[in-house]
Write an enzyme that holds these catalytic residues in place. Structure first.
Site, PDB file in Angstrom:
ATOM      1  N   HIS A   1       0.943  -1.043  -0.168  1.00 31.50           N
ATOM      2  CA  HIS A   1       0.156   0.017   0.129  1.00 31.50           C
ATOM      3  C   HIS A   1       0.955   1.275   0.116  1.00 31.50           C
ATOM      4  O   HIS A   1       1.843   1.127   0.516  1.00 31.50           O
ATOM      5  CB  HIS A   1      -0.873   0.003   1.300  1.00 31.50           C
TER       6      HIS A   1
ATOM      7  N   ASP B   1      -7.848  -5.412  -0.047  1.00 32.54           N
ATOM      8  CA  ASP B   1      -8.331  -6.257  -1.267  1.00 32.54           C
ATOM      9  C   ASP B   1      -8.026  -7.588  -1.156  1.00 32.54           C
ATOM     10  O   ASP B   1      -8.475  -8.521  -1.805  1.00 32.54           O
ATOM     11  CB  ASP B   1      -7.655  -5.700  -2.499  1.00 32.54           C
TER      12      ASP B   1
END
Ligand code: SDX
Length: 440
Positions: free
Chosen positions: A316, A374
């Site tokens: 991320h 996700d």
């Protein structure tokens, strides 16, 4: 740059300075309520003739915002100051929508009024079903969503004047209410089943699941555990500071484009596999790995600098610790699998083992690559019956409120102006045109 004085936020003005060669320029430093200070370099070009250079905006604050705060090192996510863990545990999605839009948790009467107003905007113009007939049945649902959200501005002209706060709020409510209806229509269209109209006596997430899974041949029996899981998934995905799709919405909105067009632009950006498309890509990756014994092969590829392969659902830009949403997503995943009696989902086995390996592998530890939201959402949504092509659509349903809240904040910010970045030009210098007859 060095800040000349380090005072508490809001105290005497701080300044930072930039020195290039024997030249020095001072710029104001602002402090937020929490988070890093910022150096206001708006005057840098005017004073120095230089631009800053920050592809990917890794060190650039594009705006001031009061909506969402992320601390990537501590794994903190706050919506209007409230921790995501508490909102996901105790609230519902429409309460989060109210909070993001208005800045405060609603009172009981405000919540009832907001639920009523959103619920009565859930139907779409009947002509929209004709609009859908133009798509191929096998079109990716995100293509249908991007097109149909943009098309809303062709049906709701009476809420496109961005200068009118009443129209801004009506457009906001319309999108929060109608995007799930469009999402369900995109799913029904892809499987060749008739569209299902929303029902006003159902809560937001139950209504959405019914529009996706009800069929005319039998009564739909809501599953409150799945509806609660859906609602929590929407809360987790609702907003996330200045991510790529939100920045797209802000940039589109800065030109004065109508709100439906701005949200359609955000939806298009979200579709990318590096962003909201990662949930679909993560599940496809788990399917490709297939069994636990093949994990090392894929981890090796992800670590190979000559291979562009990446483990989808990992890493991320901001979270360099665990994504707090991933923990809640993992818990929700187990709840859904238990409710559906799915004991040994091979994909879950692969996911759990992959997570364990990655969290102990030097490469992932050194690069601070943890599972993001996700990673587990795909397994959960697959268990709930959604095809992988619908995963990013569900992300878009949830993120619509975040995009709108950020768009509204930008429009209502007296300092806002059209976004127009500059560049570092490394192309050809000036040269004269050569007629084609003289080109070799
Ligand atoms: C979302 O911004 C948001 O807030 C987004 C989001 C939201 O709610 O809006 O949180 C939603 O988009 C989550 C992220 C979903 N994307 C994925 O899961 C796709 C896989 N992840 C990567 O593509 C990547 O981690 C990003 C895009 C998420 C972040 O990329 P960055 O911050 O630009 O980091 P980077 O590409 O510079 O990577 C740093 C290093 C690189 O190695 P070096 O060049 O330093 O040697 O880490 C490596 C990368 O090669 N790396 C990975 C990796 N992610 C980064 N290596 C293997 N697998 C990965 N997944």
């Amino acid at each position: 740059m060095d800040a000349k004085t380090s005072q508490k936020p809001g105290a005497t003005k701080k300044t930072g300075s930039i020195t290039v060669g024997n030249k020095n320029w001072d710029f104001p430093v602002y402090s937020g309520t929490i988070g890093p200070d910022v150096l206001d370099i708006a005057k840098l070009y005017g004073e120095s003739g230089m631009f800053t250079y920050d592809p990917g905006f890794t060190s650039t604050a594009s705006c001031e915002s009061k909506i969402t705060y992320i601390d990537g090192d501590e794994g903190v996510l706050l919506y209007r100051g409230y921790p995501i863990e508490q909102l996901a545990e105790h609230g519902d999605f429409l309460e989060t929508c109210y909070l993001l839009l208005y800045g405060e948790l609603p009172t009981p009467s405000q919540k009832a009024d907001f639920d009523y107003r959103v619920t009565r905007h859930t139907m779409v113009h009947e002509q929209m079903s004709r609009f859908f007939q133009g798509f191929r049945r096998d079109a990716h649902p995100m293509a249908v969503m991007t097109g149909s959200i943009g098309a809303l501005s062709a049906f709701y002209h009476d809420s496109t004047d961005i200068a009118d706060p009443v129209q801004r709020m009506i457009a906001s409510l319309r999108m929060i209410a109608k995007v799930p209806t469009l999402a369900a229509m995109a799913y029904k269209y892809s499987v060749g089943q008739p569209f299902v109209y929303p029902k006003n006596d159902l809560d937001y997430s139950t209504n959405f699941l019914r529009m996706c899974y009800a069929v005319p041949t039998e009564d739909y029996k809501p599953n409150p555990v799945l509806a609660r899981a859906m609602d929590r998934i929407f809360i987790l995905h609702a907003d996330h500071e200045q991510n790529a799709s939100t920045s797209t919405v802000r940039l589109a909105g800065s030109s004065g484009a109508n709100p439906f067009a701005c949200i359609a632009a955000g939806c298009a950006c979200l579709w990318g596999p590096a962003h909201g498309g990662a949930n679909e890509a993560a599940l496809n990756m788990l399917r490709e790995i297939g069994t636990v014994d093949r994990i090392p092969e894929f981890v090796k590829r992800a670590k190979d600098k000559t291979d562009s392969y990446r483990l989808m659902g990992f890493g991320h830009r901001v979270y360099k610790n665990y994504d707090p949403r991933a923990k809640i997503m993992q818990k929700t995943c187990h709840e859904v699998l238990a409710e559906l009696g799915i004991k040994d989902d091979p994909l879950l086995d692969v996911a759990m083992e992959l997570e364990k390996i990655a969290l102990h592998d030097d490469y992932f530890v050194e690069k601070k690559l943890y599972p993001n939201i996700d990673f587990y959402s795909g397994i959960t949504l697959k268990a709930m019956g959604f095809p992988t092509t619908m995963f990013t659509v569900l992300f878009a349903v949830a993120r619509t409120v975040g995009w709108i809240a950020q768009w509204k904040e930008m429009i209502e910010d007296p300092k806002q102006k059209i976004g127009r970045p500059r560049q570092l030009y490394t192309g050809a210098t000036t040269r004269d045109y050569v007629p084609i007859s003289r080109r070799k």
